[in-house]
Design a protein around this motif. Sequence first.
Motif, PDB file in Angstrom:
ATOM      1  N   ASP A  76       0.656  -1.567  -0.269  1.00 25.88           N
ATOM      2  CA  ASP A  76      -0.196   0.368  -0.074  1.00 25.88           C
ATOM      3  C   ASP A  76       1.177   1.843   0.083  1.00 25.88           C
ATOM      4  OD1 ASP A  76      -2.165  -1.226   0.084  1.00 25.88           O
ATOM      5  OD2 ASP A  76      -2.783  -1.647   2.284  1.00 25.88           O
ATOM      6  N   ALA A  77       2.006   1.426   0.372  1.00 29.35           N
ATOM      7  CA  ALA A  77       2.760   2.891   0.611  1.00 29.35           C
ATOM      8  C   ALA A  77       2.956   2.755  -0.230  1.00 29.35           C
ATOM      9  CB  ALA A  77       3.610   2.494   1.805  1.00 29.35           C
ATOM     10  N   ASP A  78       3.683   0.948  -1.017  1.00 33.26           N
ATOM     11  CA  ASP A  78       4.490   1.747  -2.829  1.00 33.26           C
ATOM     12  C   ASP A  78       3.212   2.655  -3.747  1.00 33.26           C
ATOM     13  OD1 ASP A  78       6.907   1.124  -2.216  1.00 33.26           O
ATOM     14  OD2 ASP A  78       6.058  -0.926  -3.367  1.00 33.26           O
ATOM     15  N   ASN A  79       1.876   2.420  -3.116  1.00 32.74           N
ATOM     16  CA  ASN A  79       0.288   3.203  -3.914  1.00 32.74           C
ATOM     17  C   ASN A  79       0.820   4.330  -3.891  1.00 32.74           C
ATOM     18  OD1 ASN A  79       1.040   0.734  -5.895  1.00 32.74           O
ATOM     19  ND2 ASN A  79      -0.199   0.212  -4.864  1.00 32.74           N
ATOM     20  N   ALA A  80       0.824   5.059  -2.580  1.00 34.78           N
ATOM     21  CA  ALA A  80       0.814   6.225  -2.087  1.00 34.78           C
ATOM     22  C   ALA A  80       2.285   7.380  -2.748  1.00 34.78           C
ATOM     23  CB  ALA A  80       0.587   6.261  -0.206  1.00 34.78           C
ATOM     24  N   ALA A  81       1.541   8.453  -2.893  1.00 38.99           N
ATOM     25  CA  ALA A  81       2.874   9.553  -3.285  1.00 38.99           C
ATOM     26  C   ALA A  81       3.480  10.266  -2.309  1.00 38.99           C
ATOM     27  CB  ALA A  81       1.994  10.856  -3.609  1.00 38.99           C
ATOM     28  N   PRO A  82       4.940   9.873  -2.583  1.00 42.47           N
ATOM     29  CA  PRO A  82       5.197   9.991  -1.185  1.00 42.47           C
ATOM     30  C   PRO A  82       5.462  11.353  -1.282  1.00 42.47           C
ATOM     31  CG  PRO A  82       6.837   9.168  -3.058  1.00 42.47           C
ATOM     32  CD  PRO A  82       5.295   9.533  -3.577  1.00 42.47           C
ATOM     33  N   ARG A  83       6.087  12.626  -0.209  1.00 46.54           N
ATOM     34  CA  ARG A  83       5.995  13.416   0.497  1.00 46.54           C
ATOM     35  C   ARG A  83       7.899  14.345  -0.354  1.00 46.54           C
ATOM     36  NH1 ARG A  83       8.483  13.929   6.461  1.00 46.54           N
ATOM     37  NH2 ARG A  83       9.804  12.607   6.285  1.00 46.54           N
ATOM     38  N   VAL A  84       7.603  15.190  -0.964  1.00 41.73           N
ATOM     39  CA  VAL A  84       8.736  15.580  -0.987  1.00 41.73           C
ATOM     40  C   VAL A  84       9.231  16.706  -0.225  1.00 41.73           C
ATOM     41  CG1 VAL A  84       9.840  17.401  -3.088  1.00 41.73           C
ATOM     42  CG2 VAL A  84       7.813  16.565  -3.246  1.00 41.73           C
ATOM     43  N   ASN A  85      10.935  15.510  -0.628  1.00 39.09           N
ATOM     44  CA  ASN A  85      11.222  15.969   0.998  1.00 39.09           C
ATOM     45  C   ASN A  85      13.031  16.877   0.803  1.00 39.09           C
ATOM     46  OD1 ASN A  85      11.649  14.422   3.998  1.00 39.09           O
ATOM     47  ND2 ASN A  85      14.276  13.924   3.378  1.00 39.09           N
ATOM     48  N   LEU A  86      13.556  17.232   1.920  1.00 38.06           N
ATOM     49  CA  LEU A  86      14.441  18.068   1.522  1.00 38.06           C
ATOM     50  C   LEU A  86      15.787  17.444   2.004  1.00 38.06           C
ATOM     51  CD1 LEU A  86      12.617  21.429   1.151  1.00 38.06           C
ATOM     52  CD2 LEU A  86      13.505  20.371  -0.347  1.00 38.06           C
ATOM     53  N   ALA A  87      17.381  18.087   2.130  1.00 38.22           N
ATOM     54  CA  ALA A  87      18.519  18.007   2.452  1.00 38.22           C
ATOM     55  C   ALA A  87      18.797  19.088   2.792  1.00 38.22           C
ATOM     56  CB  ALA A  87      19.419  16.755   1.677  1.00 38.22           C
ATOM     57  N   VAL A  93      20.120  23.594  -0.427  1.00 34.95           N
ATOM     58  CA  VAL A  93      19.235  22.951  -0.858  1.00 34.95           C
ATOM     59  C   VAL A  93      18.665  22.173  -1.505  1.00 34.95           C
ATOM     60  CG1 VAL A  93      16.824  22.444  -0.007  1.00 34.95           C
ATOM     61  CG2 VAL A  93      18.541  24.558   1.177  1.00 34.95           C
ATOM     62  N   ARG A  94      18.490  20.798  -1.393  1.00 32.42           N
ATOM     63  CA  ARG A  94      18.372  20.018  -3.064  1.00 32.42           C
ATOM     64  C   ARG A  94      16.731  18.665  -2.673  1.00 32.42           C
ATOM     65  NH1 ARG A  94      21.392  18.588  -6.007  1.00 32.42           N
ATOM     66  NH2 ARG A  94      20.848  17.167  -6.586  1.00 32.42           N
ATOM     67  N   ALA A 129      27.126  11.131 -19.798  1.00 34.99           N
ATOM     68  CA  ALA A 129      25.833  12.803 -19.523  1.00 34.99           C
ATOM     69  C   ALA A 129      25.622  13.023 -18.114  1.00 34.99           C
ATOM     70  CB  ALA A 129      24.729  11.980 -20.461  1.00 34.99           C
ATOM     71  N   ARG A 130      25.112  11.178 -16.816  1.00 37.97           N
ATOM     72  CA  ARG A 130      25.097  11.507 -15.829  1.00 37.97           C
ATOM     73  C   ARG A 130      26.518  11.738 -15.356  1.00 37.97           C
ATOM     74  NH1 ARG A 130      21.105   8.250 -14.214  1.00 37.97           N
ATOM     75  NH2 ARG A 130      22.503   7.707 -12.602  1.00 37.97           N
ATOM     76  N   ALA A 131      27.201  11.690 -15.691  1.00 34.77           N
ATOM     77  CA  ALA A 131      28.356  12.693 -15.207  1.00 34.77           C
ATOM     78  C   ALA A 131      28.977  14.108 -14.990  1.00 34.77           C
ATOM     79  CB  ALA A 131      30.322  12.309 -15.283  1.00 34.77           C
ATOM     80  N   ASP A 132      27.642  14.809 -16.015  1.00 33.92           N
ATOM     81  CA  ASP A 132      27.270  16.597 -16.023  1.00 33.92           C
ATOM     82  C   ASP A 132      26.666  16.285 -15.324  1.00 33.92           C
ATOM     83  OD1 ASP A 132      29.159  16.240 -18.125  1.00 33.92           O
ATOM     84  OD2 ASP A 132      27.737  16.200 -19.246  1.00 33.92           O
ATOM     85  N   LEU A 133      25.346  15.518 -14.581  1.00 34.77           N
ATOM     86  CA  LEU A 133      24.380  15.536 -13.862  1.00 34.77           C
ATOM     87  C   LEU A 133      25.366  15.631 -12.157  1.00 34.77           C
ATOM     88  CD1 LEU A 133      21.616  12.993 -15.046  1.00 34.77           C
ATOM     89  CD2 LEU A 133      21.455  15.205 -14.868  1.00 34.77           C
ATOM     90  N   VAL A 134      26.356  14.986 -11.736  1.00 34.43           N
ATOM     91  CA  VAL A 134      26.898  15.032 -11.072  1.00 34.43           C
ATOM     92  C   VAL A 134      27.723  16.511 -10.915  1.00 34.43           C
ATOM     93  CG1 VAL A 134      29.242  14.234  -9.208  1.00 34.43           C
ATOM     94  CG2 VAL A 134      27.408  12.609 -10.578  1.00 34.43           C
ATOM     95  N   ARG A 135      28.191  16.777 -12.155  1.00 32.41           N
ATOM     96  CA  ARG A 135      29.281  17.903 -11.245  1.00 32.41           C
ATOM     97  C   ARG A 135      27.594  19.202 -11.507  1.00 32.41           C
ATOM     98  NH1 ARG A 135      31.105  15.518 -16.116  1.00 32.41           N
ATOM     99  NH2 ARG A 135      33.603  15.273 -15.878  1.00 32.41           N
ATOM    100  N   ALA A 136      26.909  19.200 -12.403  1.00 30.87           N
ATOM    101  CA  ALA A 136      25.538  20.199 -11.388  1.00 30.87           C
ATOM    102  C   ALA A 136      25.109  19.856 -10.208  1.00 30.87           C
ATOM    103  CB  ALA A 136      24.398  20.525 -12.221  1.00 30.87           C
ATOM    104  N   ALA A 137      25.119  18.696  -9.614  1.00 33.60           N
ATOM    105  CA  ALA A 137      25.266  18.265  -8.523  1.00 33.60           C
ATOM    106  C   ALA A 137      25.208  19.130  -6.981  1.00 33.60           C
ATOM    107  CB  ALA A 137      24.863  16.914  -8.240  1.00 33.60           C
ATOM    108  N   VAL A 138      27.001  18.830  -7.439  1.00 37.29           N
ATOM    109  CA  VAL A 138      27.573  19.420  -6.763  1.00 37.29           C
ATOM    110  C   VAL A 138      28.317  21.231  -6.978  1.00 37.29           C
ATOM    111  CG1 VAL A 138      28.535  17.159  -5.919  1.00 37.29           C
ATOM    112  CG2 VAL A 138      29.984  18.513  -7.766  1.00 37.29           C
ATOM    113  N   ALA A 139      27.771  21.640  -7.623  1.00 34.90           N
ATOM    114  CA  ALA A 139      28.403  23.244  -8.023  1.00 34.90           C
ATOM    115  C   ALA A 139      27.746  24.039  -7.450  1.00 34.90           C
ATOM    116  CB  ALA A 139      27.373  22.973  -9.106  1.00 34.90           C
TER     117      ALA A 139
END
Length: 500
Positions: free
Chosen positions: A211-222, A263-264, A322-332
């Motif tokens: 049932d939890a798999d079928n519930a919309a999860p909250r949007v969580n921040l770090a 904040v992510r 392409a995913r390495a570019d996502l990593v660079r953007a994530a740590v920017a």
Amino acid sequence: MSRGTGGEGRDRRESGARSGNASREPQAGGADRVSDARLIAFEVLEAVRSDEAYANLLLPVRLGRARLSRSDAAFATELTYGTLRMQGFYDRVIEIAAGRATTAIDAAILDVLRLGVHQLLATRVPTHAAVYEQVALARRVAPKAAGFANAVLRTVSRTSPEAWRVLVADGARNVDDRLARVTSHPTWIVRAFRTALAREGRADELEALLDADNAAPRVNLAVLPGLGVDEAEIPGFAPDRFSPVGGVADDPIATAEASDGRVRVQDEGSQLAALALSRAVPVHDGEQWLDLCAGPGGKTALLAAEALTVGARLVANEMVPARADLVRAAVAGVPVDVDVRVADGRELDLAALGAPGGFDRILLDAPCTGLGALRRRPEARWRKMPSDVAELTKLQGELLDAAVGALAPGGILAYITCSPHTAETQGTLGAGLERWAGRVEQLDTRAVVQEVSRHPLDLPGDGQTVQLWPHRHGTDAMFIALLRKLDPLSPPTATADPAR
């Protein structure tokens, strides 16, 4: 499947580039109107089906282009994710109502019907509105099938959701098949979940998990530590129950976008997994850290912030450019030099990575089935097959060997999967421990995670590994195991000879 990365690596899935047919103008003489929210939901479903796009990547792009109101964007999101989560159940409903197999129904019309059934059985949309707009949508994508769509949806609307559950469950071969039908999970996944929960003595929690798999999860921040973010200035911010750097907010997406990367958006379980490594033991001066399968970079960003506070050096490895570019953007947004490399995680050159003596801490967020994140990536349950597990566990084992080999004596490795499947968790880990007997030891991962957490976690088991759950902890089903590489000059703690 991406080799040596922490997630899927097909660029077309990243972009979800297909435009779909639903945005075409109505047929000549037609006055039917379809809401933008329904059009976007249909286009995303079509791209997921035909192009193997990822809904969580494509939907935000489509919503951004359409500039919908907040309420319309929320409706489009509910239509998309709700339909994908319950697709298996809805397909059985459609087969009963239509009197034919879904394989005999035009694919585009089937997507139209799935969206309609979701509105009829799982939302407060009035029946007439749901039927009218979906039939109008059918006229756009396959005019000759509009009458068929109208008939099927009207048939569905005459039976209550509870009665449809009974009809769909009728004829189930066993308990797991019944659960699979009514909770819209493939049977093999239901069995895998039952096995994982039974290992903890918690098999009675299976229905709650499904049932939890079928519930919309909250949007969580770090909130990345050490970067000067004042949580009190975030509207509606409330700290997470467990993660010491996590929380929720009134508008989490806007908060993250306005934070310059400090904040992510990140699941609480992912935060705990990264922090288990960085805070397992005190950091000594000049430590070398490695994120072995870094893409798309969420855990890398948190490790980078942690490294900044203690003066450690962080290398992030990712196989797919392409995913390495996502990593660079994530740590920017983190003012520290993260060395992002593109390489196969199984073929590390320690000298080239600047750590000839090995790394003091390594995060191995291994490629996996992703069964622990079905709330967020609902289409994964329909794409993954039991045969995928064997291929993935082989890759996980190879990456685990590479990670252990890259550890400095006394170094700590965090083996993580976003899957509770026991073959990917205890199976891969256990086989690795046998190969490295006498050269690595398990740490009390439960004690570490409990120490990191704001509040105690319900974590049954022996303590050497941690399994988080959406129904129990509100997180993705993250598996965490901490290992330490033994100093060859110290007496071994294991009795078996090392074997690879």
